[in-house]
Write an enzyme that holds these catalytic residues in place. Structure first.
Site, mmCIF file in Angstrom:
data_model
loop_
_atom_site.group_PDB
_atom_site.id
_atom_site.type_symbol
_atom_site.label_atom_id
_atom_site.label_comp_id
_atom_site.label_asym_id
_atom_site.label_seq_id
_atom_site.Cartn_x
_atom_site.Cartn_y
_atom_site.Cartn_z
ATOM 1 N N THR A 1 -29.210 0.335 -13.134
ATOM 2 C CA THR A 1 -30.585 0.742 -13.460
ATOM 3 C C THR A 1 -31.096 1.572 -12.289
ATOM 4 O O THR A 1 -30.425 1.667 -11.247
ATOM 5 C CB THR A 1 -31.520 -0.481 -13.631
ATOM 6 O OG1 THR A 1 -31.728 -1.077 -12.354
ATOM 7 C CG2 THR A 1 -30.945 -1.510 -14.593
ATOM 8 N N ASP A 2 -32.272 2.130 -12.454
ATOM 9 C CA ASP A 2 -32.831 2.936 -11.356
ATOM 10 C C ASP A 2 -33.063 2.078 -10.116
ATOM 11 O O ASP A 2 -32.909 2.526 -8.986
ATOM 12 C CB ASP A 2 -34.148 3.588 -11.790
ATOM 13 C CG ASP A 2 -33.888 4.708 -12.799
ATOM 14 O OD1 ASP A 2 -32.701 5.113 -12.911
ATOM 15 O OD2 ASP A 2 -34.828 5.123 -13.473
ATOM 16 N N CYS A 3 -33.448 0.805 -10.351
ATOM 17 C CA CYS A 3 -33.715 -0.066 -9.197
ATOM 18 C C CYS A 3 -32.473 -0.828 -8.738
ATOM 19 O O CYS A 3 -32.425 -1.334 -7.624
ATOM 20 C CB CYS A 3 -34.863 -1.016 -9.510
ATOM 21 S SG CYS A 3 -34.776 -1.753 -11.146
ATOM 22 N N TYR A 4 -31.473 -0.953 -9.619
ATOM 23 C CA TYR A 4 -30.206 -1.607 -9.260
ATOM 24 C C TYR A 4 -29.045 -0.681 -9.634
ATOM 25 O O TYR A 4 -28.410 -0.861 -10.676
ATOM 26 C CB TYR A 4 -30.059 -2.933 -10.023
ATOM 27 C CG TYR A 4 -31.019 -4.025 -9.596
ATOM 28 C CD1 TYR A 4 -30.772 -4.765 -8.452
ATOM 29 C CD2 TYR A 4 -32.147 -4.328 -10.355
ATOM 30 C CE1 TYR A 4 -31.645 -5.775 -8.071
ATOM 31 C CE2 TYR A 4 -33.022 -5.332 -9.989
ATOM 32 C CZ TYR A 4 -32.767 -6.057 -8.837
ATOM 33 O OH TYR A 4 -33.621 -7.068 -8.465
ATOM 34 N N PRO A 5 -28.771 0.310 -8.806
ATOM 35 C CA PRO A 5 -27.797 1.340 -9.224
ATOM 36 C C PRO A 5 -26.327 0.908 -9.214
ATOM 37 O O PRO A 5 -25.515 1.467 -9.936
ATOM 38 C CB PRO A 5 -28.036 2.472 -8.223
ATOM 39 C CG PRO A 5 -28.698 1.835 -7.053
ATOM 40 C CD PRO A 5 -29.421 0.642 -7.531
#
Lengths: 371, 133
Positions: free
Chosen positions: A109-113
């Protein structure tokens, strides 16, 4: 006093003197407790990962809790169903101080790449490693035999054909909930000995079923109360936490649980004086592959622990599944810890329910499920 | 004298009536404790009773017939570090080599009684038992 010592004390001195002179009785059990597991917080990766699937030494751990929290169940197996090494064995390895290989995947995700990780973790690298068992320390348990013509491999062990053996699984007279049958001192918030370390009773255990038939002294004649317990894996010991394998069934975790019972009054002293000849269970026929199996015989734990019982005229050897030897060790250790002040006995903050029955799982419609 | 022996057969030796010969030719009492056969040969654990001379001659005969013979010393080993003394094994051991002591509640392994049948191996939940033959 340990439960064994207390029973002897009551036999010589009577309940009244025991209630007056004895403060605390230590009880214990060590057996296969399948509904066990542990949760972990691994710490955050850089770049961060929101773990979607995870394996600890090849065993899948549940990752549906935020980013780096995992739950590993004792009976979980790898994709090949290798029953010699399951979740229980990974938990035992961690307690032994070993490092465990962690593989994790994520969708990113954008916060957990980060999408993939392959590393090692141990109790030293994790923020939390907490045993969280939803059903332990069963108050009494069924016994098993097999009337069929073939050997059965069950969670009650290897059951030989034609009533070749019978197995049972309770520490009997020294088991915690059999000494406090109406849960007067064991409840939510009770501090306990767990796996060699310390923990707490956090709730009633799953399948909690206090309404079963009881003896005049209140001892359940069937599986009844259970405990949900938790405690830090740090401080636990391989002596009281053991990965187990039941052939053609799967894995389980051998867990040692010890619970102190404060002797509040003569009623409780009398309850704690219970001996194996006053505790009963039934031997069920595991040849029947259904929910309610037939009772082959009602027996006492004195009968079962004598090593032989008679079923349908046949002399049948018996085997315990729980280690009375280890259960006694737990009662001794707990007594020692209470005496030297390292274990503080607590009063429960909430009683366990006395009225509760269990439901079954049946095929039903959406409407029926909501009735 | 009673002697426990482990016999190993190649496929050719598997077809010899060795038990019959030990009894008929050498006057030995033979008790077969364990026997198995597969594509690469066979294995037997036997207990022979007879005087020393007959036993030695019997063993000589076996060796000449191409059967591997070695004394049975340790058939099953228990790892005491792993055993939890639960007692699951005691009711399935056919020779009562595993006994639950009613005082200490510890499981005693009486090796002399063990015939290495292996029934305990997969019955032991912590897997403390190992078969060596």
């Amino acid at each position: 006093m340990t439960a064994m010592e207390f029973k002897e004390f009551v036999a010589t001195n009577g309940v009244r003197k025991a209630a007056k002179e004895v403060d605390i009785v230590t009880t214990g059990t060590f057996g296969a407790m399948c509904s066990s597991g542990a949760y972990f917080n691994l710490g955050h990766a850089d770049p961060p990962i929101k773990i979607h699937r995870a394996w600890m030494d090849g065993i899948p751990a549940y990752a549906g809790l935020a980013a780096v929290d995992l739950y590993l169940g004792a009976t979980e197996l790898d994709e090949s169903n290798n029953i010699l090494h399951g979740g229980a064995h990974v938990i035992e390895d961690l307690v032994k101080g070993r490092a465990v290989r962690l593989k994790a995947t994520a969708y990113g995700t954008d916060c957990y790449p980060m999408k993939e990780m392959d590393t090692y973790v141990s109790l030293k690298t994790m923020n939390q490693a907490v045993m969280m068992n939803v059903r332990n320390a069963y108050q009494n348990y069924a016994a098993a035999a097999n009337s069929s013509g073939k050997t059965l491999y069950t969670y009650m062990g290897k059951l030989l054909p034609e009533l070749g053996n019978a197995t049972y699984s309770s520490a009997g007279e020294i088991s915690p909930l059999l000494n406090d049958p109406y849960y007067r001192t064991i409840g939510v918030g009770s501090r306990i000995f767990l796996g060699g370390g310390e923990g707490f009773v956090v709730w009633e255990g799953t399948q909690f079923n206090p309404g079963v038939a009881r003896t005049p002294r209140g001892v359940p004649k069937r599986p009844a109360g259970t405990l949900a317990v938790m405690g830090d894996l740090n401080g636990m010991s391989q002596d009281f936490l053991k990965g187990l394998t039941f052939t053609r069934y799967g894995t389980s975790l051998g867990v040692g649980v010890g619970i102190p019972i404060p002797i509040l009054d003569e009623d409780l002293a009398s309850a704690c004086a219970v001996t194996n000849d006053k505790i009963f269970t039934a031997i069920f026929d595991y040849a029947e592959q259904k929910r309610s199996r037939s009772v082959l015989k009602e027996v006492s734990y004195a009968d079962l622990s004598s090593g032989r019982v008679t079923i349908k005229g046949k002399d049948v050897p018996t085997s315990p599944l729980s280690s009375i030897y280890k259960a006694r060790q737990i009662t001794e250790l707990l007594k020692k810890r209470i005496l030297d002040g390292s274990f503080v006995v607590t009063e429960p903050v909430q009683r366990l329910p006395l009225k509760k029955s269990i439901n079954t799982l049946d095929v039903r419609s959406e409407k029926e499920a909501m009735k | 004298m009673k002697t426990k022996l482990v016999l190993n057969f190649n496929p050719e030796a598997s077809n010899l009536p060795i038990t019959h010969n030990l009894i008929a030719e050498y006057g030995l009492l033979v008790n077969i404790l364990r026997a198995e056969i597969d594509e690469i040969g066979g294995k037997m654990v036997i207990e022979v009773s007879g005087d020393d001379d007959s036993t030695n001659k019997g063993v000589e005969y076996l060796k000449k017939a191409g059967v591997g013979v070695r004394p049975f010393k340790e058939g099953v080993r228990r790892n005491d570090e792993i055993c939890t003394h639960c007692g699951v094994c005691v009711s399935i051991c056919p020779t009562s080599a595993l006994i639950l002591d009613h005082e200490t509640r510890k499981v005693t392994f009486v090796e002399e009684k063990c015939v290495a049948c292996g029934v305990c191996i997969d019955a032991c939940p912590p897997r403390a038992m190992e078969i060596l033959i």
